[in-house]
Scaffold this motif. Structure first.
Motif, PDB file in Angstrom:
ATOM      1  N   ARG A 228       1.695  19.443 -28.574  1.00 30.83           N
ATOM      2  CA  ARG A 228       1.761  17.957 -28.989  1.00 30.83           C
ATOM      3  C   ARG A 228       1.673  17.936 -27.200  1.00 30.83           C
ATOM      4  NH1 ARG A 228       7.393  15.862 -30.718  1.00 30.83           N
ATOM      5  NH2 ARG A 228       8.080  16.420 -28.672  1.00 30.83           N
ATOM      6  N   ILE A 229       1.498  18.170 -25.739  1.00 30.35           N
ATOM      7  CA  ILE A 229       1.105  17.138 -25.278  1.00 30.35           C
ATOM      8  C   ILE A 229      -0.433  17.942 -24.821  1.00 30.35           C
ATOM      9  CG2 ILE A 229       3.200  17.121 -24.842  1.00 30.35           C
ATOM     10  CD1 ILE A 229       2.229  18.937 -22.167  1.00 30.35           C
ATOM     11  N   ASP A 230      -1.492  18.250 -25.277  1.00 32.53           N
ATOM     12  CA  ASP A 230      -2.523  18.837 -24.959  1.00 32.53           C
ATOM     13  C   ASP A 230      -3.867  17.982 -25.571  1.00 32.53           C
ATOM     14  OD1 ASP A 230      -5.201  20.378 -24.702  1.00 32.53           O
ATOM     15  OD2 ASP A 230      -4.270  22.082 -24.996  1.00 32.53           O
ATOM     16  N   LEU A 231      -4.050  16.430 -25.235  1.00 32.87           N
ATOM     17  CA  LEU A 231      -4.880  15.868 -24.971  1.00 32.87           C
ATOM     18  C   LEU A 231      -6.211  15.797 -25.039  1.00 32.87           C
ATOM     19  CD1 LEU A 231      -2.829  12.998 -23.479  1.00 32.87           C
ATOM     20  CD2 LEU A 231      -2.589  13.700 -25.507  1.00 32.87           C
ATOM     21  N   THR A 232      -7.159  17.346 -24.701  1.00 32.33           N
ATOM     22  CA  THR A 232      -7.958  18.096 -24.268  1.00 32.33           C
ATOM     23  C   THR A 232      -9.248  17.611 -25.184  1.00 32.33           C
ATOM     24  OG1 THR A 232      -6.820  19.963 -23.563  1.00 32.33           O
ATOM     25  CG2 THR A 232      -9.464  20.082 -24.016  1.00 32.33           C
ATOM     26  N   GLN A 233      -8.494  17.760 -27.151  1.00 36.31           N
ATOM     27  CA  GLN A 233      -9.312  18.140 -28.183  1.00 36.31           C
ATOM     28  C   GLN A 233      -9.448  16.264 -28.208  1.00 36.31           C
ATOM     29  OE1 GLN A 233     -11.400  19.738 -30.203  1.00 36.31           O
ATOM     30  NE2 GLN A 233     -11.922  18.315 -30.982  1.00 36.31           N
ATOM     31  N   LEU A 234      -8.946  14.996 -27.780  1.00 40.04           N
ATOM     32  CA  LEU A 234      -8.621  13.734 -27.877  1.00 40.04           C
ATOM     33  C   LEU A 234      -9.820  13.258 -27.379  1.00 40.04           C
ATOM     34  CD1 LEU A 234      -7.463  10.795 -29.275  1.00 40.04           C
ATOM     35  CD2 LEU A 234      -5.656  11.344 -27.410  1.00 40.04           C
ATOM     36  N   ALA A 235      -9.601  13.507 -26.093  1.00 41.97           N
ATOM     37  CA  ALA A 235     -10.172  13.546 -24.676  1.00 41.97           C
ATOM     38  C   ALA A 235     -12.107  13.680 -25.087  1.00 41.97           C
ATOM     39  CB  ALA A 235      -9.711  13.980 -23.824  1.00 41.97           C
ATOM     40  N   ILE A 236     -11.721  14.655 -25.981  1.00 44.84           N
ATOM     41  CA  ILE A 236     -13.257  15.064 -26.448  1.00 44.84           C
ATOM     42  C   ILE A 236     -14.260  14.313 -27.655  1.00 44.84           C
ATOM     43  CG2 ILE A 236     -14.718  16.989 -27.579  1.00 44.84           C
ATOM     44  CD1 ILE A 236     -13.159  19.578 -25.924  1.00 44.84           C
TER      45      ILE A 236
END
Length: 195
Positions: A179-187
């Motif tokens: 839920r707090i992993d923003l990696t994909q959103l940043a990509i």
């Protein structure tokens, strides 16, 4: 599904300068990210994010494996100290004999000096060997501690539903949820060319 961070001391751990930089970035973002993530979770109808901290050093010291390691290290240190003192006394005795050996022949004096060098070398070698043994003993003990407390931290995270678990004494993430992993959103934003 959650992820566990790379433990400190592993070959994949980051350097001191990198850790400071990451800590500074994390602190700078600390005011905005939790609020944004909480708003995202609320908008999606999810429960609010839960963040917890654990003083891993205190847990490790109080754990049965930590207590056992402390006892092993104290006993090891006491044994080594006794042996070091005995070896140091041998070196001092030879030193004293050399200092009082004014009437010895050159050959006898050389033999005595050679005995001194041998005793000194043995003393230093013993000291170095014991330092290496202590390092191995400590490393094995720390591995036992990690094996013991790792499942406890995982169970606490799972039982209480924490999304992020941090070590309270260092900038180490022990666990984080998807839920707090923003990696994909940043990509995705980079690909879209938007901030």
């Amino acid at each position: 599904m959650g992820r566990y961070a790379t433990p400190a001391g592993s070959s994949a751990s980051i350097g001191r300068g990198s850790a400071r930089l990451l800590l500074a970035l994390a602190m700078a973002l600390a005011g905005t990210v939790p609020g944004a993530l909480a708003a995202q979770a609320e908008a999606a109808g999810e429960t609010p994010l839960r963040i917890g901290v654990i003083n891993v050093d205190a847990v490790a010291l109080q754990s049965p494996a930590g207590q056992a390691l402390q006892q092993e290290l104290v006993a090891f240190q006491e044994d080594v100290l006794v042996e070091l003192q005995a070896r140091q006394e041998t070196v001092r005795e030879i030193e004293q004999r050399i200092a009082e050996a004014d009437s010895l022949s050159v050959d006898d004096r050389r033999v005595l000096e050679r005995q001194y060098q041998d005793a000194l070398t043995e003393f230093q070698r013993f000291q170095q060997d014991k330092q290496e043994e202590a390092t191995v003993l400590q490393g094995e003990g720390q591995a036992r501690i990690r094996e013991e407390i790792g499942p406890v931290i995982a169970a606490i995270q799972s039982d209480l539903g924490y999304d992020l678990v941090l070590n309270s004494t260092s900038p180490i993430i022990l666990f984080f949820s998807e839920r707090i992993d923003l990696t994909q959103l940043a990509i995705e934003r980079l690909e879209a060319g938007s901030p």
